[in-house]
Design an enzyme around this catalytic site. Structure first.
Site, mmCIF file in Angstrom:
data_model
loop_
_atom_site.group_PDB
_atom_site.id
_atom_site.type_symbol
_atom_site.label_atom_id
_atom_site.label_comp_id
_atom_site.label_asym_id
_atom_site.label_seq_id
_atom_site.Cartn_x
_atom_site.Cartn_y
_atom_site.Cartn_z
ATOM 1 N N HIS A 65 0.763 -1.172 -0.038
ATOM 2 C CA HIS A 65 0.107 -0.050 -0.108
ATOM 3 C C HIS A 65 0.906 1.359 -0.064
ATOM 4 C CE1 HIS A 65 0.973 0.418 4.154
ATOM 5 N NE2 HIS A 65 0.637 -0.769 4.510
ATOM 6 N N ASP A 348 3.782 -4.840 3.693
ATOM 7 C CA ASP A 348 5.473 -4.898 3.676
ATOM 8 C C ASP A 348 5.723 -6.478 4.047
ATOM 9 O OD1 ASP A 348 4.581 -4.565 6.364
ATOM 10 O OD2 ASP A 348 5.879 -2.632 6.491
#
Length: 464
Positions: A65, A348
């Protein structure tokens, strides 16, 4: 020992890589790329191929994101404000009609996810709460979509400029990833095209079914690996000394219960820097140390702290998502009807695991908006090839000497790191494999008392 059986089940034992076979198969990409084979009597040495001789069949794009507000604030330093009229406003050219549905039954989503409710508990100065996709983050993802448009629509002509509902986008069930998916789509197809045929559908999964981040909620092995790295990080060599130094700089009283998590501290500081705020003067000299320790924490949380457990933990973290991607690539290879582009809006944590599964993790934290791509090509002879890109740059995966890998070899290299949800996944997750590998090596307290604070932390996946 039982753990050896489980390692075999995870595809590690009995799946060693044959160096000779590896060199033979991976080096085939040399002639595809137009390089001369080292073997003078190899008939391929007389054949000159290039990337122009390959046709792109499909691409899988996993992306983190965009930039967001921090997930945590830091005791001891002044909180910064993310004003709603500047940092949190919606970018107009990313807005189009869309609906979020829940897999597998495609019902319209009505409820806020548990993770989103957790982040809403942390209200920030200036408006909003922890983990919101910011205005900068929206633009960041729009620009990623524009780069994908330039490559896969304009240059390679893989997909039509007009959005096709057959093209797949999927997100985790959080506002920042759903918003990132929206912005990438806007950059890729344009809001006018997206608005033509009713609302665009963005699917998400229930938390128990989620595969777009390492799902510690449904896997006790991942939960234990998370605990070891995120809660008991003082056992990581050198980390306690570094933690105590930072706490001293922040003016913490050693008698107080405040305990610095490098992962949380880095998150706060990176969000500040990304949005134009400065790092507090007292912490500026320690940024490299903070980043190094935080990166260790997320890497160990996603892949395990020790070599013996790393293949298993990495497989459980990255394996379900990679299994899904490989299955789609096989369908394209076999000529079955399948989308040409897949967009996965994720975190991540998954990026770290995916990179590790291919031997690409370089101890650099995946930045906001990072993209990881698997491109599937077909040559003139009908053979299929895979190219891996990270941050827009082609990468050479574990065991190969070229960025272009024959699909059969790509499958073989990834076999120890792919797994479907259910079956083997559930069996490994329910096992005590980490303890059985080496109870003395796994750095977490076997007799830990699960306080409310630890219980809450253990329910939140690392990174995100």
């Amino acid at each position: 020992m039982r753990w050896k059986k489980l390692m075999g089940l995870s595809g590690v034992i009995g799946a060693s890589i044959c160096g000779a076979c590896l060199a033979k198969t991976c080096s085939r990409s040399d002639w595809i790329l137009g390089r001369v084979s080292a073997e003078a009597d190899d008939p391929r040495a007389t054949v000159t191929h290039s990337m122009s001789g390959l046709k792109l069949r499909q691409v899988q794009v996993f992306f983190r994101h965009g930039a967001r507000t921090p997930l945590n604030t830091t005791h001891g330093i002044e909180e910064v404000a993310y004003p709603s009229d500047i940092a949190l406003r919606t970018v107009p050219h990313t807005v189009f009609k869309y609906e979020v549905v829940v897999l597998p039954d495609w019902r319209l989503k009505c409820n806020v996810s548990d993770l989103e409710l957790h982040y809403k508990k942390t209200q920030l100065k200036g408006g909003g709460y922890a983990g919101i996709l910011t205005t900068y983050g929206q633009q960041q993802m729009y620009e990623l979509g524009a780069r994908l448009r330039n490559l896969y629509i304009k240059k390679k002509k893989l997909v039509s400029p007009d959005y096709n509902p057959m093209d797949v986008v999927q997100s985790t069930d959080m506002s920042r990833t759903i918003g990132s998916a929206r912005c990438v789509l806007a950059g890729l197809f344009g809001k006018q095209s997206l608005n033509k045929n009713g609302p665009v559908i963005i699917p998400v999964s229930e938390s128990d079914d989620e595969i777009l981040f390492p799902n510690s909620k449904v896997c006790s092995v991942l939960k234990k690996a998370n605990h070891a790295a995120m809660i008991h990080y003082d056992h990581i060599p050198g980390m306690r000394k570094d933690r105590e130094k930072v706490e001293e700089v922040l003016g913490y009283d050693p008698a107080e219960p405040h305990k610095v998590s490098f992962l949380a501290l880095r998150d706060d500081l990176i969000a500040r820097v990304t949005h134009g705020y400065s790092v507090p003067d007292c912490l500026a000299p320690y940024m490299d140390m903070i980043d190094r320790n935080a990166t260790k924490m997320i890497y160990y949380a996603m892949t395990g702290q020790h070599d013996a457990e790393r293949p298993i933990v990495t497989r459980l973290s990255a394996g379900p998502a990679m299994y899904k991607a490989l299955d789609s690539m096989r369908r394209a290879r076999d000529g079955k009807k399948t989308p040409k582009i897949f967009l996965y809006s994720t975190h991540d944590s998954l990026m770290v695991a995916l990179l590790e599964s291919l031997g690409l993790f370089d101890w650099q934290w995946p930045p906001f908006g990072a993209d990881f791509r698997l491109e599937l090509y077909r040559d003139r002879e009908g053979e299929h090839w895979v190219r891996v890109l990270y941050l827009g740059q082609e990468k050479t995966i574990r065991g190969c000497d070229s960025p272009l890998v024959h699909f059969d070899e790509f499958e073989r290299i990834l076999e120890p790191y792919t797994i479907d949800r259910g079956g083997d996944f559930d069996q490994i997750c329910a096992s005590g494999v980490l303890e059985e590998i080496a109870a003395t090596l796994l750095e977490h307290d076997q007799d830990e008392v699960e306080t409310d604070e630890i219980k809450e932390k253990s329910e939140i996946p690392a990174g995100m």
